[in-house]
Write an enzyme that holds these catalytic residues in place. Structure first.
Site, mmCIF file in Angstrom:
data_model
loop_
_atom_site.group_PDB
_atom_site.id
_atom_site.type_symbol
_atom_site.label_atom_id
_atom_site.label_comp_id
_atom_site.label_asym_id
_atom_site.label_seq_id
_atom_site.Cartn_x
_atom_site.Cartn_y
_atom_site.Cartn_z
ATOM 1 C CG HIS A 46 27.316 3.358 -30.932
ATOM 2 N ND1 HIS A 46 28.149 2.397 -31.467
ATOM 3 C CD2 HIS A 46 27.849 4.539 -31.276
ATOM 4 C CE1 HIS A 46 29.149 2.985 -32.088
ATOM 5 N NE2 HIS A 46 28.998 4.285 -31.998
ATOM 6 C CE LYS A 71 26.527 -10.508 -24.298
ATOM 7 N NZ LYS A 71 26.589 -10.043 -25.661
ATOM 8 N NE ARG A 72 27.877 -1.752 -22.073
ATOM 9 C CZ ARG A 72 26.738 -1.260 -22.564
ATOM 10 N NH1 ARG A 72 25.913 -0.576 -21.786
ATOM 11 N NH2 ARG A 72 26.413 -1.440 -23.824
ATOM 12 C CE LYS A 78 25.008 -4.985 -22.948
ATOM 13 N NZ LYS A 78 25.482 -5.116 -24.331
ATOM 14 C CB THR A 82 31.633 -5.895 -30.996
ATOM 15 O OG1 THR A 82 31.605 -5.331 -29.688
ATOM 16 C CG2 THR A 82 31.198 -4.852 -32.007
ATOM 17 C CE LYS A 105 35.545 -7.710 -29.566
ATOM 18 N NZ LYS A 105 35.121 -6.845 -28.458
HETATM 19 C C1 GLC Z 1 26.909 -0.078 -27.799
HETATM 20 C C2 GLC Z 1 25.772 -1.037 -28.110
HETATM 21 C C3 GLC Z 1 26.267 -2.347 -28.695
HETATM 22 C C4 GLC Z 1 27.209 -2.059 -29.867
HETATM 23 C C5 GLC Z 1 28.304 -1.110 -29.437
HETATM 24 C C6 GLC Z 1 29.206 -0.730 -30.589
HETATM 25 O O1 GLC Z 1 27.679 -0.550 -26.741
HETATM 26 O O2 GLC Z 1 25.028 -1.304 -26.955
HETATM 27 O O3 GLC Z 1 25.208 -3.116 -29.151
HETATM 28 O O4 GLC Z 1 27.791 -3.246 -30.330
HETATM 29 O O5 GLC Z 1 27.746 0.087 -28.932
HETATM 30 O O6 GLC Z 1 28.466 -0.189 -31.643
#
Ligand code: GLC
Length: 844
Positions: free
Chosen positions: A382, A575-576, A581, A686, A690
């Site tokens: 990820h 987001k975090r 980011k 993701t 959304k």
């Molecule tokens: C991690 C990544 C993000 C991705 C998520 C799910 O949080 O940083 O980019 O969308 O995993 O795969």
């Protein structure tokens, strides 16, 4: 809103209502459901039966929904047991489930009956649903992805379970003070969770520490140390409009009575008497215990092993149970009945643990055990961020898991032998591609390498990310095992992220498509394209979006006290908080906007596009720069929002305590959202999916899933800017060496902060990270200075397009219309076919 239907303004309670208290676990209509709710209110002894305020009503309602789920759940289990299909087990250290009530009622398709039932007690379903605390057993996208996947697995009737940990305290609660973010423990099961069922019959021993004993026949056994018990808590996962109900099994750690030293206790040595109990208790106490100390690291490793060991013991027992009645079976059948997916490297220990169970407990030889293990396990990566690629100290591992270290050494040895026998050209690369890094200063185990060497499939989570894995991070392995590497572009569940969070927009979509099948076949959304210019659809669309914006206005007022204008452009980044980011790019843009608004005349201001910028997200407690960013956003908001010259044209709001439920309010009300990571750094993202699904336009870089979203919805409907992933390495060098001079606007924005306009807090250490000279600061590693100029140009374009509301509405419709690909149903179907080899197993 509050339930006040009884005389004297007393809160409604079921005892005085006319609804009988009768158990109706399979209630269909509002009357029976009301009776069942009343039954729970009176006979499930959590609260006094004489009160029925929203909180009590929530628990009783949830328990009544659970009755039905339990019934479907048992049927599903029995059906799987009978059919014995191949089953997937998703191992994840994180699940961001959010609230369950609305989702369960929605998936069961009984919203109206429940709303009707609650109205008999003077309650509204929406208000009752808001009583629920989010189950936040995760951090961000990775955990939410796992939860979206569970929803799709159940909806697609796949035999697929989740395994995780039952953290006592999930992700912290974020409070915003004048000093920025403050963290407190979030007690999601303070009272209890009606969505989990403890399984006292399902418990496995998990060992830590100890040593390895060698038997006379040469076989080995892990003995001694300390043993804690893993107790199962099951959470039902209902599919949408199907009876299939899957499980999320969460483990909790316990010590047993024999570990309690009664003698010591009676001797007044209370702590040592219960030492193992307290150590067991620590294992699932918190999600992500700080790992700056050795103790913290050890605890995190314990958590990972605890999940892996308990889950695999459970999987093996189920596999054996399902062999019953069969004359003879072989271990080689295991991979045709079991698929294990590792959600990132956190559950990597499943590899040596499965090997250990097969070798030492089941008596298999190495080759057979290895064959079974590799055919069973698959791994999803990820992130390519170096700091997130886990490396565990060999010293700590030898201490905690001595037998596993032997096994890992053997896997490493055999990998080296393979290279030396077949790929001499790679021999010089061995120091970096082998599993063990034996650097004497700091010997470590590289978990990603262990995964790649051992898994039969390795995948990235968006096309660009999978390409980067293949061409960079895992390039050498690709040359050894070219077919092992795959892409599975992430997805999101359209149930939670459109159907339930925006009923207004959903109804319009259903009306225009003349079907609601899009909820399970999201590609049907393309049918909206033909109506994108239709003025009636546009008008309905805009009014649904406005209703969602109004809801958001109320929410922001309630949690921040800031009143925002529903006619301004709602621009959201949630987001975090992380430097890659680039929330910092967003806020610097806002600062520059503010500066310009101050400089121009009142007449000119009137011609600008009013904007409300909302930023939300949690900063990891020890991540100093991320916390400074949170503070900066709040400091800027405090000045801008109270500046009467400007605040009709710009507001900056930090949305506190961002979580799944907050997202469910923000996303439907959004019009523009920012996905502006340095290219190549966001594996997928993701929330971009959304937002796009909810008709929100994206300003973003060519990173992660943005690339595919832009392809699907059309480049004319996407505000693109910034360097591309393949340019980044060169630009970083130039920036570090001071060869690149950022736009003067960028310098002005930083200077504006330094001038103290936003208060006296010393932002210099944060701003230094943006200096393009590695001798000073950190060389602007995230290229904020480089991308600032094109970012501002893209924002100017946004302002211009937004002034043409018809055009915006059309783009918004096209954004939803192009989002079909990003359903997690599509993602999970691909995993099922291309990695797990499992099929639908629907209960008749
Ligand atoms: C991690 C990544 C993000 C991705 C998520 C799910 O949080 O940083 O980019 O969308 O995993 O795969």
């Amino acid at each position: 809103m509050a339930a006040k239907s009884e005389t004297n303004g007393a809160t409604a309670h079921p005892v005085s209502s006319k609804v009988p208290a009768v158990a109706h676990p399979l209630a269909e209509n509002a009357d029976e459901i009301a009776s069942n709710i009343n039954y729970h209110a009176q006979f499930s002894p959590h609260f006094s039966p004489f009160k029925f305020e929203p909180e009590q009503a929530y628990y009783a309602t949830a328990e009544s929904v659970r009755d039905r789920l339990v019934q479907q759940w048992n049927e599903t289990y029995l059906h799987f047991h009978k059919v014995d299909p191949k089953q997937t087990y998703y191992l994840s250290m994180e699940y961001l489930q959010g609230r369950a009530l609305t989702n369960a009622i929605g998936n069961l398709n009984i919203q109206d009956a429940y709303a009707g039932a609650l109205s008999k007690f003077g309650h509204e379903l929406e208000e009752i649903a808001e009583q629920e605390k989010d189950a936040a057993l995760g951090n961000g996208g990775l955990g939410r992805l796992a939860s979206c996947f569970l929803d799709s697995m159940a909806t697609l009737n796949l035999p697929a379970w989740g395994y995780g940990l039952r953290y006592r305290y999930g992700l912290f609660k974020q409070r915003i003070t004048k000093e920025g973010q403050e963290e407190t423990a979030e007690d999601w099961i303070e009272k209890f969770s009606p969505w989990e069922v403890v399984r006292h019959d399902i418990m496995f021993p998990v060992r830590f520490f100890g040593s390895v004993e060698v038997n006379p026949d040469g076989s080995r056994k892990w003995v001694g140390g300390e043993v804690v018990q893993a107790l199962a808590y099951d959470v039902p996962i209902p599919g949408y409009k199907t009876k299939n109900t899957n499980s999320l099994r969460l483990w909790e750690a316990k010590a047993s009575a024999k570990d309690f030293n009664l003698f010591q206790f009676n001797d007044g040595q209370y702590e040592s008497a219960a030492a193992l109990h307290s150590r067991a208790h620590q294992i699932c106490a918190v999600l992500y215990p700080g790992d700056a100390t050795e103790n913290g690291k050890l605890l995190r490793l314990k958590q990972q092993f605890f999940l892996c060991s308990a889950s695999l013991q459970d999987i093996i027992i189920r596999f054996k149970e399902r062999r019953h009645g069969k004359e003879s079976w072989k271990w080689s059948e295991f991979p045709s009945k079991v698929a294990v997916q590792l959600n990132d490297t956190h559950p990597t220990l499943a590899i040596p643990e499965l090997m250990r169970l097969l070798l030492d407990e089941e008596g298999l030889g190495w080759d057979e055990a290895w064959d079974v293990t590799t055919r069973t396990i698959a791994y999803t990566n990820h992130t390519v961020l170096p700091e997130a690629l886990e490396k565990w100290s060999q010293t700590v591992m030898w201490k905690l898991l001595p037998r596993h270290m032997e096994i890992i050494e053997e896997i490493d040895k055999r990998f080296i032998a393979l290279i030396q026998a077949t790929r001499l050209d790679l021999e010089s690369k061995l120091p970096s591609i082998r599993i063990l890094d034996n650097n004497p200063q700091k010997p470590v185990v590289r978990m990603a390498n262990l995964c790649v060497v051992s898994a039969h499939a390795v995948n990235g989570v968006a096309q660009l990310h999978s390409d980067i894995l293949k061409s960079e991070l895992f390039a050498d392995y690709v040359s050894i095992w070219p077919t092992k590497f795959q892409n599975k572009t992430n997805g999101i569940t359209p149930r939670r992220w459109l159907r339930f969070c925006s009923p207004e927009l959903s109804n319009i979509i259903t009306k225009w498509l003349k079907t609601d099948s899009w909820v399970t076949n999201l590609d049907l959304l393309t049918g909206l394209r033909q109506f994108a210019d239709n003025e009636d659809l546009q008008a309905e669309w805009v009014s649904a979006k406005m209703a969602n914006k109004q809801r958001l206005v109320q929410y922001i007022l309630q949690v921040t006290g800031v009143s925002i204008d529903p006619n301004s452009l709602f621009d959201i980044q949630v987001k975090r908080i992380h430097e890659y980011k680039r929330q910092l790019l967003n806020i610097l843009g806002a600062i520059y906007r503010y500066k310009i608004l101050k400089e121009i005349s009142p007449e000119e201001r009137k011609k600008t596009t009013p904007r409300t910028i909302m930023i939300g997200g949690k900063a990891f407690a020890t991540y100093t720069n991320a916390k400074r960013i949170v503070r900066l956003v709040n400091d800027v908001g405090a000045v801008v929002n109270n500046d009467p010259e400007v605040n009709d044209y710009l507001k900056v709001v930090f949305v506190p305590n961002y979580n799944v439920s907050v997202a469910e309010i923000l996303i439907p009300g959004s019009e523009l959202s920012q996905h502006i990571s340095t290219a190549g750094m966001e594996a997928s993202g993701t929330s971009n999916m959304k937002f796009a699904l909810n008709g929100c336009l994206i300003i973003g870089t060519l990173d992660g899933a943005n690339v595919e979203i832009r392809e699907e919805i059309g480049e004319e409907n996407f505000f693109l800017f910034g360097a591309t992933a393949d340019e980044v390495p060169r630009l970083r060098k130039e920036r570090e060496n001071g060869l690149f001079k950022p736009d003067p606007q960028f310098e002005e924005a930083k200077q504006f902060i330094r001038s103290g306009v936003f208060g006296s807090y010393d932002y210099n250490p944060l701003l230094e990270s943006l200096e393009g000279n590695s001798g000073y600061g950190r060389g602007d590693y995230f290229l904020v200075g480089y991308d600032f100029c094109t970012y501002m140009e893209a924002q100017a374009k946004v302002d211009e397009v937004y002034r043409n509301r018809k055009r915006w509405a059309k783009m918004s419709i096209l954004s939803t219309a192009g989002s079909g690909k990003f359903s997690s149903d599509r993602t999970i179907s691909q995993y099922a076919k291309e990695i797990w080899n499992i099929e639908e197993c629907r209960i008749p």
